[in-house]
Design a protein around this motif. Structure first.
Motif: not given
Length: 474
Positions: A142, A144-145, A173, A333-334, A336-337, A341-342
């Protein structure tokens, strides 16, 4: 107005179809009359039709006849019924907002999809990415960013364009659509207004509506977005967000001039309103120098750019990115979890490889698209009476049919061997029945074949189309 809000009453539909012809079964005569009303634009696509009981009373026919006529329309693909929601007019094969997959040589020509094929270099990039994959499989997978090396590459490309950028200002994204959806969900909520271009990319409107927000249309003219009306909209309607396409606007092909870009930046700063600029087509300038960056040399915190690999390289590479202030990047980023998740690691490694040779690959792509654009425009001018402005970039032309027959043409075109999307698909509330977007992403021979099929379909649309066709010089 959404399609569910548009309704025609029984007496109004009775007046529209007129007297049901004799000599054929009544249900068939009625279904033929409704078909003509839909395909010539008199009965707009997305209109909820009367119940069987209501229309039977208005026409003086039995409910059995109305039921049989509606069934005939469903079989023709001109009526869609949902339990508890009634029946609405639609189009066979291609309707407003429809997503059409590219067709093969044996099937209908696809003049609906603005997505070029992958460059040959993609295969080599994928092999090199596989060679690098073992260095990235030690963790959970993962990012995330986004992968640090991809974020660094993207930041360097912004810096090279004159926009100082660091990796912590980039979020990778799942495509530009994923970027737009993530931004809309984070920045607006149910009932909020979002100022958008009109016409606009249908999937952008879908992302805004999915967040519960309401698109507020601002017209796009031949010179681009109406900045006067946009500023008035921001001042009076207080939208939570503005979404624009500064370069090679989809579908009109227009780009904002430097003065308009500066004014747009001032609007964002003065009103403290986030402005998202979709730069999906920014790499595809086909004539003249590329437009100056939408963000400017010192981007305000309210300015956000969205990019994508889909048009520059390949639609199957489902990667996009957001360039924004680092605080917003962390916030996104927070958020989108809860969504995905990425982005896929292997796809990101492929894009890193492509970006290493991006200048040469994009030069080849632009040359290819320039040839295809010219082939499409020439074919239209030779076969059809439409007005077409040659865009300086992007992937499509926005033709003026000269008559409100876009939905009608989209309805009959598949029978002649071509698929198109009506102009109404790009309207915030429909409209644009005199317009049609025609992409030039396909090979030139496919484009010419598609235009020949469109000319055949156009000739079937009755007096308004025939009157125009007679004006073509021989």
């Amino acid at each position: 107005m959404s399609t569910s809000d548009r309704r025609i009453a029984g007496p109004a539909l009775a007046r529209l179809v007129g007297r049901v012809p004799t000599g054929v079964p009544a249900y068939l005569g009625l279904s033929d009359a409704v078909t003509r009303a839909v395909t010539d634009g008199a009965l707009p696509v997305g209109t909820r039709v009367p119940s069987e009981r209501e229309l039977a009373g208005a026409l003086g026919l039995s409910r059995t006849t109305i039921s049989a006529a509606y069934q005939q329309l469903r079989e023709r693909g001109l009526l869609r019924t949902r339990q508890g929601s009634g029946s609405v007019t639609t189009l066979p094969d291609a309707g407003p907002g429809a997503t059409l997959l590219p067709s093969d040589d044996a099937g209908p020509v696809d003049l609906a999809t603005a997505a070029p094929a992958a460059p040959p270099a993609l295969v080599g990039a994928a092999r090199r990415a596989m060679d690098r994959l073992p260095h990235h499989i030690g963790g959970g997978g993962y990012a995330q960013l986004g992968l640090p090396e991809l974020r660094a590459h993207l930041a360097d490309r912004y810096t090279a364009r004159g926009i100082p950028t660091t990796a912590d200002q980039i979020l990778v994204t799942s495509g530009a659509q994923g970027a737009t959806s993530l931004l809309a969900a984070a920045l607006v909520g149910p009932g909020d207004r979002v100022a958008v271009e009109n016409p606009a990319y249908p999937h952008t409107l879908a992302a805004i509506r999915a967040a519960g927000a309401r698109p507020v249309p601002v017209p796009v003219h031949h010179a681009g977005l109406d900045l006067e009306l946009l500023e008035a909209t921001v001042r009076r309607a207080a939208p939570g967000l503005v979404h624009i396409t500064p370069d090679h606007h989809n579908p009109t092909g227009t780009s904002l001039d430097p003065e308009a870009r500066e004014r747009l930046r001032r609007i964002a700063t003065r009103h403290r309103t986030p402005v998202i600029g979709d730069e999906t087509l920014s790499d595809l300038t086909l004539e003249g120098p590329p437009p100056e960056p939408f963000l400017g040399r010192d981007p305000d915190e309210h300015l956000v750019a969205v990019g994508s690999a889909s048009k520059s390289f390949w639609g199957g590479l489902r990667l996009g990115w957001i360039r924004a202030h680092r605080d917003l990047i962390l916030r996104l980023g927070q958020a989108r979890v809860h969504r995905d998740l990425g982005a896929p690691v292997l796809d990101q490694l492929v894009l890193v490889e492509l970006l290493a040779d991006a200048d040469a690959l994009l030069a080849e792509r632009r040359a290819e698209l320039r040839t295809r654009r010219d082939a499409l425009v020439e074919a239209i001018e030779r076969a059809l009476p439409w007005q077409v402005a040659v865009p300086a970039g992007g992937l499509s032309v926005w033709v003026d049919l000269g008559a409100p027959l876009s939905s009608a043409l989209a309805a009959v075109a598949p029978r002649h061997g071509v698929r198109v999307t009506p102009g109404s698909a790009f309207g915030v509330d429909g409209g644009f029945e005199t317009r049609m977007r025609l992409p030039f992403a396909a090979p030139a021979e496919h484009l010419v074949r598609g235009v020949t099929a469109l000319a055949s379909a156009w000739a079937t649309l009755g007096p308004r189309a025939a009157a125009q066709t007679e004006t073509i010089p021989v």
